[in-house]
Scaffold this motif. Structure first.
Motif, short mmCIF file in Angstrom:
data_model
loop_
_atom_site.label_atom_id
_atom_site.label_comp_id
_atom_site.label_asym_id
_atom_site.label_seq_id
_atom_site.Cartn_x
_atom_site.Cartn_y
_atom_site.Cartn_z
N GLU A 108 0.83 -1.21 0.00
CA GLU A 108 0.00 0.00 0.00
C GLU A 108 0.86 1.26 0.00
N GLN A 109 1.99 1.19 0.68
CA GLN A 109 2.87 2.35 0.79
C GLN A 109 3.74 2.54 -0.45
N GLY A 110 3.81 1.52 -1.30
CA GLY A 110 4.57 1.63 -2.54
C GLY A 110 5.98 1.07 -2.48
N ILE A 111 6.23 0.15 -1.55
CA ILE A 111 7.58 -0.43 -1.45
C ILE A 111 7.98 -1.06 -2.78
N ASP A 112 9.26 -1.05 -3.08
CA ASP A 112 9.74 -1.55 -4.36
C ASP A 112 10.07 -3.03 -4.34
N THR A 113 10.65 -3.53 -3.25
CA THR A 113 11.00 -4.95 -3.16
C THR A 113 10.78 -5.46 -1.74
N ILE A 114 10.44 -6.74 -1.65
CA ILE A 114 10.24 -7.40 -0.37
C ILE A 114 10.97 -8.74 -0.41
N SER A 115 11.86 -8.95 0.55
CA SER A 115 12.53 -10.24 0.69
C SER A 115 11.76 -11.07 1.70
N LEU A 116 11.68 -12.38 1.44
CA LEU A 116 10.91 -13.27 2.30
C LEU A 116 11.71 -14.52 2.64
N ASN A 117 11.36 -15.13 3.77
CA ASN A 117 11.87 -16.46 4.08
C ASN A 117 11.21 -17.44 3.11
N THR A 118 11.92 -18.48 2.76
CA THR A 118 11.39 -19.43 1.77
C THR A 118 10.07 -20.05 2.19
N ASP A 119 9.88 -20.30 3.48
CA ASP A 119 8.65 -20.93 3.93
C ASP A 119 7.44 -19.99 3.89
N ALA A 120 7.67 -18.71 3.63
CA ALA A 120 6.58 -17.73 3.61
C ALA A 120 6.28 -17.20 2.22
N VAL A 121 7.03 -17.63 1.23
CA VAL A 121 6.89 -17.05 -0.11
C VAL A 121 5.48 -17.24 -0.68
N VAL A 122 4.96 -18.45 -0.64
CA VAL A 122 3.67 -18.72 -1.29
C VAL A 122 2.55 -17.93 -0.62
N SER A 123 2.42 -18.01 0.69
CA SER A 123 1.31 -17.33 1.37
C SER A 123 1.44 -15.81 1.29
N THR A 124 2.65 -15.31 1.44
CA THR A 124 2.83 -13.85 1.40
C THR A 124 2.66 -13.32 -0.02
N LYS A 125 3.14 -14.08 -1.00
CA LYS A 125 2.96 -13.67 -2.39
C LYS A 125 1.48 -13.56 -2.73
N GLN A 126 0.69 -14.50 -2.24
CA GLN A 126 -0.75 -14.46 -2.48
C GLN A 126 -1.36 -13.22 -1.84
N SER A 127 -0.95 -12.89 -0.63
CA SER A 127 -1.44 -11.70 0.05
C SER A 127 -1.07 -10.44 -0.74
N ILE A 128 0.15 -10.41 -1.27
CA ILE A 128 0.60 -9.26 -2.06
C ILE A 128 -0.19 -9.15 -3.36
N ILE A 129 -0.43 -10.27 -4.02
CA ILE A 129 -1.21 -10.26 -5.27
C ILE A 129 -2.60 -9.71 -5.02
N GLU A 130 -3.22 -10.14 -3.93
CA GLU A 130 -4.56 -9.67 -3.58
C GLU A 130 -4.55 -8.18 -3.28
N LYS A 131 -3.55 -7.71 -2.56
CA LYS A 131 -3.45 -6.29 -2.23
C LYS A 131 -3.22 -5.46 -3.49
N GLU A 132 -2.34 -5.92 -4.35
CA GLU A 132 -2.07 -5.18 -5.60
C GLU A 132 -3.32 -5.13 -6.47
N ALA A 133 -4.08 -6.21 -6.51
CA ALA A 133 -5.32 -6.22 -7.29
C ALA A 133 -6.33 -5.22 -6.71
N ALA A 134 -6.42 -5.18 -5.39
CA ALA A 134 -7.33 -4.24 -4.75
C ALA A 134 -6.92 -2.80 -5.00
N LEU A 135 -5.62 -2.57 -5.14
CA LEU A 135 -5.11 -1.22 -5.39
C LEU A 135 -5.07 -0.88 -6.87
N GLY A 136 -5.33 -1.88 -7.72
CA GLY A 136 -5.28 -1.65 -9.16
C GLY A 136 -3.87 -1.52 -9.71
N ILE A 137 -2.94 -2.18 -9.04
CA ILE A 137 -1.53 -2.12 -9.46
C ILE A 137 -1.24 -3.27 -10.42
#
Length: 137
Positions: A108-137
């Motif tokens: 939401e704030q416009g961060i450019d990159t996010i690093s994640l632990n490998t065990d969190a990539v799938v769930s966090t990526k899904q959350s990010i995709i949903e947020k970007e869709a809601a924001l129209g990004i």
């Protein structure tokens, strides 16, 4: 750097860690010397809240989602992106991996990159995709 054969601008960018609050408050000044910032959320949380994350008795107070920490991240992104030319901001700390809602906040704030632990990539990526869709990004 030049003595070692490294030349800024030939694909080489210089980033500064934003782990201490003063680096955020002075982001305009740092933007004159660096191409971007990397938020270290563990240390930023510790130093913003004054809580030693290794101190067992007070560890429950250590909260990367605290308003002061989130406001610091938002302020840095705002200041970095306002620079001419805009500076990039990424995060390399634990917070986005442990808290998908924190990752969504950063999007939401416009961060450019996010690093994640490998065990969190799938769930966090899904959350990010949903947020970007809601924001129209």
């Amino acid at each position: 750097m030049a003595e070692a054969g490294l030349k800024r601008g030939d694909g080489l960018e210089l980033y500064v860690m934003a782990e201490i609050p003063s680096n955020i408050w002075m982001a305009e000044e740092f933007s004159e010397h660096f191409d971007g910032f990397s938020i270290g959320s563990n240390d930023l949380t510790q130093l913003t809240l004054g809580i030693d994350r290794d101190a067992e008795r007070i560890y429950p107070l250590f909260d990367e989602c605290n308003k002061a920490v989130k406001d610091s991240c938002a302020l840095l992104i705002q200041k970095a992106h306002a620079h001419d030319p805009p500076r990039k901001v990424g995060i390399c700390g634990q917070a986005p991996s442990d808290h998908p809602d924190f990752a969504a906040f950063l999007v939401e704030q416009g961060i450019d990159t996010i690093s994640l632990n490998t065990d969190a990539v799938v769930s966090t990526k899904q959350s990010i995709i949903e947020k970007e869709a809601a924001l129209g990004i």
